[in-house]
Design a protein around this motif. Structure first.
Motif, PDB file in Angstrom:
ATOM      1  N   PHE A   1      38.312  32.045  36.126  1.00 48.39           N
ATOM      2  CA  PHE A   1      38.172  32.575  36.874  1.00 48.39           C
ATOM      3  C   PHE A   1      38.972  33.258  37.192  1.00 48.39           C
ATOM      4  N   TYR A   2      40.517  33.710  36.297  1.00 51.29           N
ATOM      5  CA  TYR A   2      40.966  34.827  36.659  1.00 51.29           C
ATOM      6  C   TYR A   2      40.411  36.011  36.447  1.00 51.29           C
ATOM      7  N   THR A   3      39.558  36.255  35.298  1.00 49.32           N
ATOM      8  CA  THR A   3      39.239  37.211  34.291  1.00 49.32           C
ATOM      9  C   THR A   3      37.869  37.679  34.763  1.00 49.32           C
ATOM     10  N   ARG A   4      37.032  37.554  35.191  1.00 48.26           N
ATOM     11  CA  ARG A   4      36.119  36.921  35.564  1.00 48.26           C
ATOM     12  C   ARG A   4      35.132  38.827  35.758  1.00 48.26           C
ATOM     13  N   ASN A   5      33.860  39.100  35.259  1.00 45.08           N
ATOM     14  CA  ASN A   5      33.422  40.125  35.474  1.00 45.08           C
ATOM     15  C   ASN A   5      33.688  41.197  37.092  1.00 45.08           C
ATOM     16  N   ASN A   6      33.965  39.680  37.352  1.00 44.06           N
ATOM     17  CA  ASN A   6      33.544  40.425  39.328  1.00 44.06           C
ATOM     18  C   ASN A   6      34.274  40.499  39.749  1.00 44.06           C
ATOM     19  N   SER A   7      35.393  40.433  39.458  1.00 40.29           N
ATOM     20  CA  SER A   7      37.234  40.318  40.132  1.00 40.29           C
ATOM     21  C   SER A   7      37.487  41.620  40.955  1.00 40.29           C
ATOM     22  N   ARG A   8      38.086  41.083  41.856  1.00 39.56           N
ATOM     23  CA  ARG A   8      38.104  42.177  43.010  1.00 39.56           C
ATOM     24  C   ARG A   8      39.430  43.124  41.998  1.00 39.56           C
ATOM     25  N   LEU A   9      40.497  41.920  41.371  1.00 39.05           N
ATOM     26  CA  LEU A   9      41.424  42.624  40.633  1.00 39.05           C
ATOM     27  C   LEU A   9      41.311  43.874  39.621  1.00 39.05           C
ATOM     28  N   HIS A  10      42.086  44.797  40.165  1.00 36.65           N
ATOM     29  CA  HIS A  10      41.819  45.394  39.144  1.00 36.65           C
ATOM     30  C   HIS A  10      43.515  46.845  38.710  1.00 36.65           C
ATOM     31  N   ASN A  11      43.965  46.071  39.532  1.00 34.23           N
ATOM     32  CA  ASN A  11      45.203  46.523  38.884  1.00 34.23           C
ATOM     33  C   ASN A  11      46.388  45.841  39.753  1.00 34.23           C
ATOM     34  N   HIS A  12      47.796  46.398  39.518  1.00 32.53           N
ATOM     35  CA  HIS A  12      49.102  45.151  40.333  1.00 32.53           C
ATOM     36  C   HIS A  12      48.619  44.988  41.307  1.00 32.53           C
ATOM     37  N   PHE A  13      48.421  46.851  41.823  1.00 29.32           N
ATOM     38  CA  PHE A  13      49.141  47.021  43.642  1.00 29.32           C
ATOM     39  C   PHE A  13      47.808  45.569  44.136  1.00 29.32           C
ATOM     40  N   ASP A  14      46.537  45.030  43.487  1.00 28.66           N
ATOM     41  CA  ASP A  14      45.681  44.449  43.910  1.00 28.66           C
ATOM     42  C   ASP A  14      46.198  43.448  43.461  1.00 28.66           C
ATOM     43  N   LEU A  15      46.810  42.978  43.002  1.00 30.45           N
ATOM     44  CA  LEU A  15      47.251  41.899  42.293  1.00 30.45           C
ATOM     45  C   LEU A  15      47.963  41.159  43.850  1.00 30.45           C
ATOM     46  N   ARG A  16      49.028  41.839  43.734  1.00 35.18           N
ATOM     47  CA  ARG A  16      49.912  42.012  45.092  1.00 35.18           C
ATOM     48  C   ARG A  16      49.628  41.788  46.286  1.00 35.18           C
ATOM     49  N   LYS A  17      48.842  42.561  46.723  1.00 35.62           N
ATOM     50  CA  LYS A  17      47.412  42.879  48.136  1.00 35.62           C
ATOM     51  C   LYS A  17      46.956  42.097  48.400  1.00 35.62           C
ATOM     52  N   GLN A  18      46.491  40.567  47.090  1.00 35.00           N
ATOM     53  CA  GLN A  18      45.652  39.364  47.110  1.00 35.00           C
ATOM     54  C   GLN A  18      46.751  38.230  47.740  1.00 35.00           C
ATOM     55  N   VAL A  19      47.584  38.222  46.619  1.00 34.02           N
ATOM     56  CA  VAL A  19      48.433  36.995  47.082  1.00 34.02           C
ATOM     57  C   VAL A  19      48.950  37.535  48.824  1.00 34.02           C
ATOM     58  N   SER A  20      49.243  38.294  49.089  1.00 28.51           N
ATOM     59  CA  SER A  20      50.346  38.848  49.911  1.00 28.51           C
ATOM     60  C   SER A  20      48.855  38.081  51.154  1.00 28.51           C
ATOM     61  N   ASN A  21      47.988  38.473  51.032  1.00 21.69           N
ATOM     62  CA  ASN A  21      46.613  38.154  52.236  1.00 21.69           C
ATOM     63  C   ASN A  21      46.409  36.912  51.797  1.00 21.69           C
ATOM     64  N   CYS A  22      46.715  35.888  51.292  1.00 26.61           N
ATOM     65  CA  CYS A  22      46.690  34.522  50.822  1.00 26.61           C
ATOM     66  C   CYS A  22      47.516  33.568  51.525  1.00 26.61           C
ATOM     67  N   VAL A  23      48.890  34.568  51.583  1.00 27.07           N
ATOM     68  CA  VAL A  23      49.825  34.132  52.316  1.00 27.07           C
ATOM     69  C   VAL A  23      50.058  33.583  53.631  1.00 27.07           C
ATOM     70  N   ASN A  24      49.684  34.937  53.753  1.00 28.53           N
ATOM     71  CA  ASN A  24      49.028  35.129  55.852  1.00 28.53           C
ATOM     72  C   ASN A  24      48.253  33.996  56.161  1.00 28.53           C
ATOM     73  N   ALA A  25      47.131  34.333  55.084  1.00 25.00           N
ATOM     74  CA  ALA A  25      46.065  33.696  56.372  1.00 25.00           C
ATOM     75  C   ALA A  25      46.216  32.015  56.290  1.00 25.00           C
ATOM     76  N   PHE A  26      46.290  31.611  55.490  1.00 23.40           N
ATOM     77  CA  PHE A  26      47.038  30.342  55.065  1.00 23.40           C
ATOM     78  C   PHE A  26      48.081  29.176  55.602  1.00 23.40           C
ATOM     79  N   ASN A  27      49.334  30.743  56.043  1.00 19.98           N
ATOM     80  CA  ASN A  27      50.279  30.451  56.642  1.00 19.98           C
ATOM     81  C   ASN A  27      51.011  29.439  55.435  1.00 19.98           C
TER      82      ASN A  27
END
Length: 84
Positions: free
Chosen positions: A34-60
């Motif tokens: 799931f985490y390492t699939r070829n079509n992942s939008r995460l390519h670096n540490h910044f992307d990972l931090r941004k995605q986690v932050s987006n989820c935290v905000n979106a789901f309160n």
């Protein structure tokens, strides 16, 4: 030695928070594929931090900044190994 044990505690906390708040929302199994699939939008540490932050905000999710960071660290240590 103290830093290593602090990092381990942070990673354990991140794993626990991830299990409680993230896995329950996703329908697919959260495994290495799931985490390492070829079509992942995460390519670096910044992307990972941004995605986690987006989820935290979106789901309160009421995480403190250190808790959010521990989840990022857990995911990075377990699946991605991005440079910080």
């Amino acid at each position: 030695m103290l830093v290593a044990s602090s990092n381990a505690l942070s990673n354990d906390k991140g794993k626990e928070l991830h299990k409680e708040s993230c896995i329950t929302c996703h329908i697919v199994e959260h495994n290495n594929t799931f985490y390492t699939r070829n079509n992942s939008r995460l390519h670096n540490h910044f992307d990972l931090r941004k995605q986690v932050s987006n989820c935290v905000n979106a789901f309160n999710i009421n995480w403190l900044p250190d808790e959010e960071k521990s989840v990022v660290n857990h995911l990075n240590n377990e699946y991605y190994d991005f440079r910080k």
